[in-house]
Scaffold this motif. Structure first.
Motif, PDB file in Angstrom:
ATOM      1  N   UNK A 195       6.175  -8.041  19.607  1.00 54.76           N
ATOM      2  CA  UNK A 195       5.764  -6.763  20.165  1.00 54.76           C
ATOM      3  C   UNK A 195       5.860  -5.655  19.119  1.00 54.76           C
ATOM      4  N   UNK A 196       5.106  -4.619  19.335  1.00 52.62           N
ATOM      5  CA  UNK A 196       5.139  -3.467  18.435  1.00 52.62           C
ATOM      6  C   UNK A 196       6.575  -2.942  18.317  1.00 52.62           C
ATOM      7  N   UNK A 197       6.987  -2.674  17.091  1.00 49.46           N
ATOM      8  CA  UNK A 197       8.351  -2.244  16.828  1.00 49.46           C
ATOM      9  C   UNK A 197       9.303  -3.370  16.503  1.00 49.46           C
ATOM     10  N   UNK A 198       8.846  -4.606  16.675  1.00 54.66           N
ATOM     11  CA  UNK A 198       9.683  -5.770  16.422  1.00 54.66           C
ATOM     12  C   UNK A 198       9.704  -6.166  14.966  1.00 54.66           C
ATOM     13  N   UNK A 199      10.376  -7.292  14.699  1.00 61.77           N
ATOM     14  CA  UNK A 199      10.559  -7.779  13.332  1.00 61.77           C
ATOM     15  C   UNK A 199      10.225  -9.259  13.228  1.00 61.77           C
ATOM     16  N   UNK A 249       9.733  -2.872  12.109  1.00 60.26           N
ATOM     17  CA  UNK A 249       8.891  -1.814  12.698  1.00 60.26           C
ATOM     18  C   UNK A 249       7.417  -2.209  12.669  1.00 60.26           C
ATOM     19  N   UNK A 250       7.149  -3.418  13.093  1.00 60.77           N
ATOM     20  CA  UNK A 250       5.779  -3.929  13.041  1.00 60.77           C
ATOM     21  C   UNK A 250       4.862  -3.144  13.975  1.00 60.77           C
ATOM     22  N   UNK A 251       3.633  -3.009  13.528  1.00 53.96           N
ATOM     23  CA  UNK A 251       2.615  -2.263  14.263  1.00 53.96           C
ATOM     24  C   UNK A 251       1.426  -3.189  14.501  1.00 53.96           C
ATOM     25  N   UNK A 252       0.621  -2.905  15.528  1.00 57.24           N
ATOM     26  CA  UNK A 252      -0.567  -3.746  15.757  1.00 57.24           C
ATOM     27  C   UNK A 252      -1.462  -3.857  14.519  1.00 57.24           C
ATOM     28  N   UNK A 253      -1.464  -2.809  13.702  1.00 57.56           N
ATOM     29  CA  UNK A 253      -2.290  -2.839  12.480  1.00 57.56           C
ATOM     30  C   UNK A 253      -1.793  -3.850  11.456  1.00 57.56           C
ATOM     31  N   UNK A 254      -0.594  -4.380  11.647  1.00 61.46           N
ATOM     32  CA  UNK A 254      -0.061  -5.411  10.754  1.00 61.46           C
ATOM     33  C   UNK A 254      -0.559  -6.806  11.125  1.00 61.46           C
ATOM     34  N   UNK A 255      -1.268  -6.925  12.227  1.00 65.75           N
ATOM     35  CA  UNK A 255      -1.786  -8.218  12.653  1.00 65.75           C
ATOM     36  C   UNK A 255      -2.762  -8.770  11.611  1.00 65.75           C
ATOM     37  N   UNK A 256      -2.477  -9.981  11.148  1.00 71.61           N
ATOM     38  CA  UNK A 256      -3.294 -10.596  10.097  1.00 71.61           C
ATOM     39  C   UNK A 256      -2.764 -11.994   9.814  1.00 71.61           C
ATOM     40  N   UNK A 257      -3.514 -12.728   9.031  1.00 72.83           N
ATOM     41  CA  UNK A 257      -2.992 -13.945   8.423  1.00 72.83           C
ATOM     42  C   UNK A 257      -2.343 -13.535   7.110  1.00 72.83           C
ATOM     43  N   UNK A 258      -1.099 -13.927   6.945  1.00 77.52           N
ATOM     44  CA  UNK A 258      -0.338 -13.570   5.752  1.00 77.52           C
ATOM     45  C   UNK A 258      -0.303 -14.765   4.803  1.00 77.52           C
ATOM     46  N   UNK A 259      -0.624 -14.501   3.540  1.00 74.78           N
ATOM     47  CA  UNK A 259      -0.682 -15.537   2.517  1.00 74.78           C
ATOM     48  C   UNK A 259       0.364 -15.266   1.441  1.00 74.78           C
ATOM     49  N   UNK A 260       1.010 -16.314   1.036  1.00 77.16           N
ATOM     50  CA  UNK A 260       1.914 -16.280  -0.105  1.00 77.16           C
ATOM     51  C   UNK A 260       1.133 -16.702  -1.344  1.00 77.16           C
ATOM     52  N   UNK A 261       1.468 -16.117  -2.475  1.00 77.21           N
ATOM     53  CA  UNK A 261       0.763 -16.444  -3.712  1.00 77.21           C
ATOM     54  C   UNK A 261       1.738 -16.443  -4.881  1.00 77.21           C
ATOM     55  N   UNK A 262       1.403 -17.229  -5.891  1.00 76.72           N
ATOM     56  CA  UNK A 262       2.236 -17.310  -7.092  1.00 76.72           C
ATOM     57  C   UNK A 262       1.379 -17.114  -8.338  1.00 76.72           C
ATOM     58  N   UNK A 263       1.928 -16.361  -9.266  1.00 75.94           N
ATOM     59  CA  UNK A 263       1.311 -16.180 -10.577  1.00 75.94           C
ATOM     60  C   UNK A 263       2.151 -16.928 -11.592  1.00 75.94           C
TER      61      UNK A 263
END
Length: 125
Positions: A13-17, A85-99
């Motif tokens: 939910x919004x505001x969560x972690x 403090x998550x917001x609806x605008x943070x909704x996405x697929x999150x990718x990890x990357x390495x250089x």
């Protein structure tokens, strides 16, 4: 080559972690930086945060500064993204990357050569 596996996504939910994890394997000794990117539906992939592996230097996108924290565990070859403090605008697929070479400041997708499969983060209002 470095292989990456993300975990920790989900619905909150919004505001969560949430805390995302990304475990690296393979040629981990060659890691210069690890980062997190995200891609929302219909939008381009965007930079979220990164950490320079050996010195711990961090950098954040303005949209997440003060809410997200990136950290790493050398012994476990794992990078974390603590998201508060998550917001609806943070909704996405999150990718990890390495250089695996010096690409400082390492904030562009092109700076990273290895990518995880992505983990969905959904924030409800």
């Amino acid at each position: 080559q470095v292989q990456l596996v993300e975990s920790g996504g989900g619905l909150v939910q919004s505001g969560g972690s949430l805390r995302l994890s990304c475990a690296a394997s393979g040629r981990t000794f060659s890691i210069y930086a690890m980062g997190w990117f995200r891609q929302a539906p219909g939008k381009e992939r965007e930079f979220v945060s990164r950490i320079i592996w050996n010195i711990g230097n961090t950098y954040y996108a303005d949209s997440v500064k003060g809410r997200f924290t990136i950290s790493r565990d050398h012994a476990q070859n794992t990078v974390y993204l603590q998201m508060n403090s998550l917001e609806p605008e943070d909704t996405a697929v999150y990718y990890c990357a390495a250089a695996t070479r010096n690409t400082y400041p390492s904030i562009r997708s092109a700076d990273f050569g290895s990518w995880g499969q992505g983990t969905q983060v959904t924030v409800s209002s």
